[in-house]
Design a protein around this motif. Structure first.
Motif, PDB file in Angstrom:
ATOM      1  N   LEU A  96       0.731  -1.546   0.895  1.00 32.97           N
ATOM      2  CA  LEU A  96       0.091  -0.413  -0.097  1.00 32.97           C
ATOM      3  C   LEU A  96       0.776   0.984   0.089  1.00 32.97           C
ATOM      4  N   LEU A  97       0.301   2.377  -0.721  1.00 34.97           N
ATOM      5  CA  LEU A  97       0.754   3.449  -0.928  1.00 34.97           C
ATOM      6  C   LEU A  97       0.889   4.343  -0.078  1.00 34.97           C
ATOM      7  N   PRO A  98       1.483   5.376   0.020  1.00 33.72           N
ATOM      8  CA  PRO A  98       1.085   6.512   1.301  1.00 33.72           C
ATOM      9  C   PRO A  98      -0.513   7.457   0.583  1.00 33.72           C
ATOM     10  N   SER A  99       0.167   7.482  -0.994  1.00 33.98           N
ATOM     11  CA  SER A  99      -1.448   7.935  -2.380  1.00 33.98           C
ATOM     12  C   SER A  99      -2.160   7.327  -2.282  1.00 33.98           C
ATOM     13  N   ASP A 100      -2.139   6.126  -2.129  1.00 43.40           N
ATOM     14  CA  ASP A 100      -3.727   5.389  -1.652  1.00 43.40           C
ATOM     15  C   ASP A 100      -4.213   5.543  -1.407  1.00 43.40           C
ATOM     16  N   VAL A 101      -3.660   6.571   0.304  1.00 41.01           N
ATOM     17  CA  VAL A 101      -4.551   6.914   1.664  1.00 41.01           C
ATOM     18  C   VAL A 101      -4.797   8.043   1.634  1.00 41.01           C
ATOM     19  N   THR A 102      -4.220   8.795   1.177  1.00 41.34           N
ATOM     20  CA  THR A 102      -4.257  10.873   0.581  1.00 41.34           C
ATOM     21  C   THR A 102      -4.859  11.221  -0.379  1.00 41.34           C
ATOM     22  N   GLY A 103      -4.527   9.979  -1.123  1.00 42.89           N
ATOM     23  CA  GLY A 103      -5.006  10.752  -2.909  1.00 42.89           C
ATOM     24  C   GLY A 103      -4.299  11.107  -3.645  1.00 42.89           C
ATOM     25  N   VAL A 104      -4.027  12.022  -4.734  1.00 47.32           N
ATOM     26  CA  VAL A 104      -2.649  11.299  -5.626  1.00 47.32           C
ATOM     27  C   VAL A 104      -3.449  13.075  -6.695  1.00 47.32           C
ATOM     28  N   SER A 105      -2.730  13.551  -7.458  1.00 45.46           N
ATOM     29  CA  SER A 105      -3.560  14.283  -8.112  1.00 45.46           C
ATOM     30  C   SER A 105      -2.793  13.668 -10.241  1.00 45.46           C
ATOM     31  N   VAL A 106      -3.444  14.197 -10.626  1.00 46.73           N
ATOM     32  CA  VAL A 106      -4.066  13.093 -12.186  1.00 46.73           C
ATOM     33  C   VAL A 106      -3.385  13.939 -12.997  1.00 46.73           C
ATOM     34  N   TYR A 107      -2.251  13.729 -13.352  1.00 45.64           N
ATOM     35  CA  TYR A 107      -2.559  15.014 -15.053  1.00 45.64           C
ATOM     36  C   TYR A 107      -3.593  14.464 -15.914  1.00 45.64           C
ATOM     37  N   HIS A 108      -3.506  15.539 -16.620  1.00 45.00           N
ATOM     38  CA  HIS A 108      -4.585  15.355 -18.033  1.00 45.00           C
ATOM     39  C   HIS A 108      -3.706  15.379 -19.196  1.00 45.00           C
ATOM     40  N   GLN A 109      -3.796  15.130 -20.047  1.00 43.59           N
ATOM     41  CA  GLN A 109      -2.843  16.007 -21.345  1.00 43.59           C
ATOM     42  C   GLN A 109      -3.373  16.246 -22.263  1.00 43.59           C
ATOM     43  N   ALA A 110      -4.579  16.326 -22.252  1.00 39.02           N
ATOM     44  CA  ALA A 110      -5.380  16.675 -22.987  1.00 39.02           C
ATOM     45  C   ALA A 110      -5.735  18.408 -22.722  1.00 39.02           C
ATOM     46  N   SER A 111      -6.101  18.095 -21.417  1.00 39.22           N
ATOM     47  CA  SER A 111      -6.237  19.701 -21.345  1.00 39.22           C
ATOM     48  C   SER A 111      -5.164  20.013 -20.435  1.00 39.22           C
ATOM     49  N   GLY A 112      -4.088  19.718 -20.153  1.00 42.16           N
ATOM     50  CA  GLY A 112      -2.163  20.701 -19.343  1.00 42.16           C
ATOM     51  C   GLY A 112      -2.831  20.038 -18.081  1.00 42.16           C
ATOM     52  N   SER A 113      -4.400  19.862 -17.008  1.00 41.02           N
ATOM     53  CA  SER A 113      -3.493  20.275 -15.872  1.00 41.02           C
ATOM     54  C   SER A 113      -3.725  18.860 -14.703  1.00 41.02           C
ATOM     55  N   PHE A 114      -3.565  19.417 -13.486  1.00 41.73           N
ATOM     56  CA  PHE A 114      -3.500  18.032 -12.518  1.00 41.73           C
ATOM     57  C   PHE A 114      -5.162  18.146 -11.885  1.00 41.73           C
ATOM     58  N   ASP A 115      -5.660  16.838 -11.945  1.00 45.30           N
ATOM     59  CA  ASP A 115      -6.659  17.232 -11.023  1.00 45.30           C
ATOM     60  C   ASP A 115      -6.847  15.578  -9.729  1.00 45.30           C
ATOM     61  N   PHE A 116      -7.440  16.224  -8.940  1.00 45.08           N
ATOM     62  CA  PHE A 116      -6.918  15.765  -6.995  1.00 45.08           C
ATOM     63  C   PHE A 116      -7.307  14.590  -7.332  1.00 45.08           C
ATOM     64  N   LYS A 117      -7.320  13.194  -6.727  1.00 45.03           N
ATOM     65  CA  LYS A 117      -8.283  11.935  -6.511  1.00 45.03           C
ATOM     66  C   LYS A 117      -7.785  11.361  -5.313  1.00 45.03           C
ATOM     67  N   PRO A 118      -9.075  12.467  -4.719  1.00 47.74           N
ATOM     68  CA  PRO A 118      -8.828  12.307  -3.229  1.00 47.74           C
ATOM     69  C   PRO A 118      -9.221  10.380  -2.822  1.00 47.74           C
ATOM     70  N   GLY A 119      -7.941   9.964  -1.898  1.00 51.75           N
ATOM     71  CA  GLY A 119      -7.596   9.663  -0.762  1.00 51.75           C
ATOM     72  C   GLY A 119      -8.808   8.616   0.001  1.00 51.75           C
ATOM     73  N   ALA A 120      -8.623   7.387   0.612  1.00 56.63           N
ATOM     74  CA  ALA A 120      -9.617   6.792   0.882  1.00 56.63           C
ATOM     75  C   ALA A 120      -9.688   7.662   2.394  1.00 56.63           C
ATOM     76  N   VAL A 121      -9.064   8.349   2.974  1.00 61.41           N
ATOM     77  CA  VAL A 121      -9.257   8.953   4.179  1.00 61.41           C
ATOM     78  C   VAL A 121     -10.248  10.162   4.339  1.00 61.41           C
ATOM     79  N   PHE A 122     -10.495  10.753   2.847  1.00 60.85           N
ATOM     80  CA  PHE A 122     -11.312  11.572   3.077  1.00 60.85           C
ATOM     81  C   PHE A 122     -12.904  10.850   2.786  1.00 60.85           C
ATOM     82  N   ALA A 123     -12.913  10.725   4.492  1.00 62.66           N
ATOM     83  CA  ALA A 123     -14.242   9.970   5.057  1.00 62.66           C
ATOM     84  C   ALA A 123     -14.708  10.342   6.244  1.00 62.66           C
TER      85      ALA A 123
END
Length: 309
Positions: free
Chosen positions: A69-96
């Motif tokens: 298990l990685l720390p990002s699985d717990v807290t979340g990770v920023s995912v890069y979208h190549q088409a828009s050139g921006s990062f979107d935050f994907k919340p981890g399991a701790v957001f509850a």
């Protein structure tokens, strides 16, 4: 029947013969704390965590801690979208509202430490951006004893962030017989329904915060914490955070028992669960639980500590 009693009976309908553990778990939830359930496999640690979570109509996420298990699985990770050139935050399991960390000590210390900021500050910082967690926020973690194969000891900084640690223990004969009969054909968790809404829980937490603690009871809590720091059997005593969480838990216990003031009995009943996992014993000394009970028995209750207004 009080709301607190309905919640306790709801959980106890699934967790047989463990009323003290159920009560402590609910007290920690009302104190906006975090709970560590430690015991050998198969005694109902995860069952208690899931039953309490299902008794409240709120957001619940479960994390199965594993060595990969990685720390990002717990807290979340920023995912890069190549088409828009921006990062979107994907919340981890701790957001509850309630996060169930199953077998937390099977993950690496680095992954375990991903919870430190969330548990203390109710926020998560990823890629330099801090995001608050919705209140209430409670972590209910289970773990096997350290001598079990394939586990890692929790960092002491993280153990100190758990308000209380409880052990389930084996059920008595009647409870185990009832378990065999009741769970042969179905899982009792499937029948469990929420008895407390999220707004009701927030109102109960606010009521717990308003419970009166007399100056004498506050001094009693401080005296207990200071006694652990000078005891000859203890190398590392209870932290000031432990004192604060003892007071908060005692206020929640008083509310569960229908009082608007804390009694010394509330404090004494919670000291083993709140202090024991934080203490580091001297080599060759008695067990930590025995030391805590001795400290409670030898610490005088200050005069005028009845707790009433």
């Amino acid at each position: 029947m009080s709301t607190a009693r309905r919640v306790l009976e709801n959980v106890e309908s699934v967790v047989d013969g463990k009323s003290e553990a159920v009560e402590t778990a609910f007290v920690v939830l009302l104190a906006e704390g975090h709970l560590l359930i430690e015991d050998v496999p198969g005694v109902g640690k995860t069952m208690l965590a899931r039953a309490l979570a299902r008794s409240v109509d709120c957001t619940v996420r479960r994390i199965q801690f594993t060595p990969d298990l990685l720390p990002s699985d717990v807290t979340g990770v920023s995912v890069y979208h190549q088409a828009s050139g921006s990062f979107d935050f994907k919340p981890g399991a701790v957001f509850a509202n309630i996060v169930i960390g199953d077998e937390i000590n099977r993950a690496s210390p680095k992954t375990q430490s991903a919870l430190l900021e969330a548990m203390e500050e109710r926020q998560v910082t990823v890629d330099g951006v801090t995001r608050p967690l919705e209140r209430p926020f409670t972590v209910i973690a289970t773990q096997n004893p350290y001598e079990m194969e394939g586990t890692y000891a929790l960092p002491e900084a993280q153990r100190d962030r758990f308000t209380a640690r409880i052990s389930m223990g084996y059920p008595d004969v009647d409870a185990e017989l009832e378990m065999v009969r009741d769970r042969d054909a179905s899982n009792p968790l499937d029948r469990l329904r929420p008895v407390l809404g999220i707004d009701d829980l927030r109102a109960m937490i606010a009521a717990c915060r308003a419970v009166h603690v007399s100056a004498a009871v506050e001094r009693y809590c401080v005296d207990l914490a200071r006694a652990t720091r000078v005891d000859t059997d203890v190398r590392l005593g209870a932290s000031p955070r432990a004192t604060l969480q003892l007071v908060r838990a005692a206020k929640a216990r008083a509310h569960v028992y229908g009082r608007d003031y804390v009694l010394p009995d509330d404090v004494a009943a919670l000291v083993p669960a709140v202090f024991a996992h934080r203490l580091v014993p001297m080599r060759g000394s008695a067990g930590v639980e025995d030391t805590v009970r001795r400290i409670v028995a030898s610490t005088p209750v200050p005069a005028g500590a009845s707790g009433s207004r």
